[in-house]
Design a protein around this motif. Structure first.
Motif, short mmCIF file in Angstrom:
data_model
loop_
_atom_site.label_atom_id
_atom_site.label_comp_id
_atom_site.label_asym_id
_atom_site.label_seq_id
_atom_site.Cartn_x
_atom_site.Cartn_y
_atom_site.Cartn_z
N THR A 194 -27.71 5.34 47.23
CA THR A 194 -28.19 6.62 46.70
C THR A 194 -28.79 6.48 45.30
O THR A 194 -29.46 7.39 44.83
CB THR A 194 -27.03 7.64 46.63
OG1 THR A 194 -25.90 6.99 46.05
CG2 THR A 194 -26.69 8.18 48.00
N ASP A 195 -28.53 5.37 44.62
CA ASP A 195 -29.09 5.19 43.27
C ASP A 195 -30.61 5.19 43.36
O ASP A 195 -31.18 4.63 44.29
CB ASP A 195 -28.59 3.87 42.66
CG ASP A 195 -27.09 3.89 42.44
OD1 ASP A 195 -26.47 4.97 42.58
OD2 ASP A 195 -26.52 2.82 42.12
N THR A 213 -25.65 6.80 40.60
CA THR A 213 -25.14 8.06 41.18
C THR A 213 -23.60 8.11 41.22
O THR A 213 -23.03 9.17 41.38
CB THR A 213 -25.70 8.29 42.60
OG1 THR A 213 -25.45 7.14 43.39
CG2 THR A 213 -27.20 8.56 42.56
N ALA A 230 -20.72 12.16 48.50
CA ALA A 230 -21.46 10.94 48.15
C ALA A 230 -21.51 10.01 49.36
O ALA A 230 -22.52 9.37 49.62
CB ALA A 230 -20.80 10.25 46.97
N ASP A 290 -21.82 10.53 38.86
CA ASP A 290 -21.90 11.98 39.04
C ASP A 290 -20.98 12.43 40.17
O ASP A 290 -21.30 12.27 41.34
CB ASP A 290 -23.36 12.37 39.36
CG ASP A 290 -23.52 13.86 39.61
OD1 ASP A 290 -22.52 14.61 39.50
OD2 ASP A 290 -24.65 14.28 39.93
N ALA A 296 -29.11 15.67 39.79
CA ALA A 296 -28.21 14.65 39.22
C ALA A 296 -28.70 14.21 37.84
O ALA A 296 -27.93 14.22 36.86
CB ALA A 296 -28.13 13.46 40.16
N GLN A 297 -29.98 13.88 37.74
CA GLN A 297 -30.47 13.36 36.45
C GLN A 297 -30.54 14.47 35.40
O GLN A 297 -30.27 14.24 34.23
CB GLN A 297 -31.82 12.66 36.63
CG GLN A 297 -32.95 13.60 36.99
CD GLN A 297 -34.18 12.91 37.54
OE1 GLN A 297 -34.17 11.71 37.78
NE2 GLN A 297 -35.23 13.66 37.75
N ASN A 338 -31.63 14.51 43.61
CA ASN A 338 -31.81 13.58 42.51
C ASN A 338 -32.30 14.27 41.23
O ASN A 338 -31.90 13.90 40.13
CB ASN A 338 -32.74 12.44 42.92
CG ASN A 338 -32.09 11.55 43.97
OD1 ASN A 338 -30.87 11.60 44.15
ND2 ASN A 338 -32.88 10.74 44.65
N TYR A 382 -22.50 14.56 42.90
CA TYR A 382 -23.75 14.10 43.49
C TYR A 382 -23.86 14.55 44.95
O TYR A 382 -22.95 14.38 45.75
CB TYR A 382 -23.87 12.57 43.42
CG TYR A 382 -25.20 12.09 43.94
CD1 TYR A 382 -26.33 12.21 43.15
CD2 TYR A 382 -25.33 11.59 45.23
CE1 TYR A 382 -27.58 11.82 43.62
CE2 TYR A 382 -26.57 11.20 45.71
CZ TYR A 382 -27.69 11.33 44.90
OH TYR A 382 -28.92 10.96 45.38
#
Ligand code: AMP
Ligand code: ZN
Length: 494
Positions: free
Chosen positions: A192-193, A159, A173, A162, A256-257, A253, A165
């Motif tokens: 957060t990952d 994360t 973040a 980004d 983000a992805q 999420n 994020y």
């Protein structure tokens, strides 16, 4: 008359009201669907009645929509964590059934509840387990583009790559880091990952497992929604819905992805809408906690599914609602009154869009300004972020208002119901008679009734009609309604 108000929706991305302008001719709508490891409870169904309200609003505004609702049958770990067992596998072990059986059974229950609640069927209900190959391809691209790192427990999205994020959650973040779950994942760089791929633990073979460049295992929970929505709605689409709990983690999420995958600098989805929770007393209603009431509990207790729908729509989708017996009783009573007033007006015209409503009311009621005014009120209400309580109020006004002609009333009722989906054109007063709940009976009472019913069956077998009639009279006095069916007698309480 200003009828035809611009549709405005409250966008969680930025937390503000915005005009809704679809990017293409057909608006793409994706709703995060159920995890099919347990019965959907009343709170879950609120999320889909809300998505249905949005669909009906789009239809009303003449905007064609393609709706996708996913079925999560793999990948959702217990407690939304990154590691650990899948909710479905735990349920399968508990119920001693196969994972496929569990998924098929609870998917059916979900669809049955959807139909009972008059929720328009989605165009597609993709199952996560059917898209694992695409998920692997998606994760491979992120891996190649340097958005990931690998650990023994799987492949993780980094994360820190980004800069935006957590924007949806309105958190930096750092804020996200504080809010992130405390689960410890060995080697994870930031809390957060999140997992794109969850590798099997050595010696712990999963039931649902796929081979991947990161070992045998299963996809992370968030991946399915990005992959299936893009596969079925195109890379960018207009609307994404879910319960408000998704705003802080799952959707953060997904964004983000997806934006890392697309890499085109554009927002992946433009409008994010979140429905508030249904509470049970002061408690959050949670599926994983078990015991939360479901639709079948209501119908068994003598409530009509449409009473539940009316109860939900009596609150705005962005307000928390508290489920109580008093509230559902009141909703059923209101629905009964509505149906009694609508019945003499039948048949109702068929209305789905504002244009149709205006055409019908214009042709039939040129001199019915009161009906026109109520149609305008309804249109303004739906356009102002789906204000269903105001639509219900306008419907009630239409049925009370002495100034309306019957044709004007018909047009307004049909218009309101196109948005509310209560089925006012066909509901019968008898459907709404409140039966006493079987659960109100003591065990002894239930036993006594069962005995009487059995005695009567025996008497009929012996062709002792007098005795059979006498028992029926006795049952009648106890408030039991008995119906003989080919499978034998069934009974309920009056
Ligand atoms: P699940 O099957 O647990 O993945 O949840 C399905 C949907 O129900 C999601 O959109 C959740 O956000 C939503 N949801 C879960 N609990 C509630 C609740 N108590 N009230 C409203 N929506 C809920
Ligand atoms: Zn989702």
């Amino acid at each position: 008359m200003s009828t035809n108000h611009e549709l405005r929706l409250y966008n969680s991305l930025g937390r503000r009201m915005e005009d809704f302008v679809p990017a293409a001719e057909v608006a793409g709508l994706y709703s995060c669907g159920p995890t099919v490891y347990a019965y959907p409870h009343l709170g879950n169904m609120r999320a889909y009645v809300f998505a249905d309200t949005l669909r009906r609003a789009l239809r009303w505004k003449g905007i064609p929509v393609r709706h996708v609702v996913n079925i999560t049958d793999v990948g959702h770990a217990v407690a939304d964590t990154e590691t650990g067992e899948d909710k479905l596998e735990v349920a399968a072990a508990r119920e001693r059934r196969s994972v496929l059986d569990i998924a098929a059974y609870y998917t059916d229950v979900f669809l049955v509840d959807n139909a009972a609640l008059n929720i328009l069927p989605a165009d597609e209900y993709p199952r996560a387990s059917a898209y694992v190959e695409q998920m692997i391809e998606f994760a491979k691209k992120l891996d190649k583009d340097g958005f990931t790192y690998q650990l023994p427990s799987g492949l993780y999205f980094d994360t820190s790559r980004d800069p935006h994020y957590g924007e949806l959650a309105l958190m930096s973040a750092e804020g996200q880091l504080e809010a992130a779950r405390l689960e410890h994942v060995e080697g994870r760089r930031r809390k957060t990952d999140f997992a794109l791929w969850r590798a099997e633990e050595p010696g712990k073979r999963r039931v649902l497992r796929w081979d991947s460049p990161w070992g045998w295992g299963a996809p992370g929970w968030h991946l399915e929604c990005s992959v299936m929505s893009m596969a079925l709605l195109g890379q960018h689409f207009d609307l994404h819905t879910g319960g408000v709990d998704h705003r802080e983690l799952h959707h953060v999420n997904e964004i983000a992805q997806s934006q890392a995958f697309l890499g085109d600098g554009r927002p992946w989805v433009r409008y994010w809408l979140h429905g508030e929770f249904l509470q049970l007393g002061a408690e959050k209603m949670a599926k994983s906690a078990g015991g939360a009431p479901r639709l079948a509990d209501l119908t068994e207790a003598g409530y009509h599914p449409m009473a539940y729908r009316l109860f939900l729509l009596g609150g705005h989708y962005r307000s928390q609602l508290d489920f109580t017996t008093a509230a559902i009783d009141a909703a059923q009573a209101t629905l009964r009154r509505l149906v009694a007033r609508v019945q003499p007006l039948r048949p109702l015209p068929s209305v789905e869009t504002l244009a149709e409503a205006l055409l019908i009311s214009g042709a039939a009621t040129q001199h019915d300004p009161a009906a026109q005014r109520l149609l305008d009120t309804i249109d303004a209400a739906v356009a102002a972020d789906l204000s269903t309580p105001k639509i219900i109020a306008a419907l009630q006004d239409a049925l009370r208002e002495p100034a309306l002609t019957p044709d004007g009333q018909r047009a307004v009722v049909a218009a309101a119901d196109a948005l509310l989906g209560l089925g006012l054109a066909t509901l019968e007063p008898a459907d709404l008679e409140h039966h006493r709940a079987l659960t109100d009976l003591s065990a002894a009472e239930k036993h006594a009734i069962t005995e009487l019913v059995a005695d009567r069956t025996q008497a009929r077998k012996e062709r002792d009609w007098a005795r059979a009639d006498q028992i029926r009279a006795q049952l009648d006095e106890l408030g039991v309604i008995l119906t003989d069916t080919p499978e034998g007698p069934v009974w309920q309480l009056r």
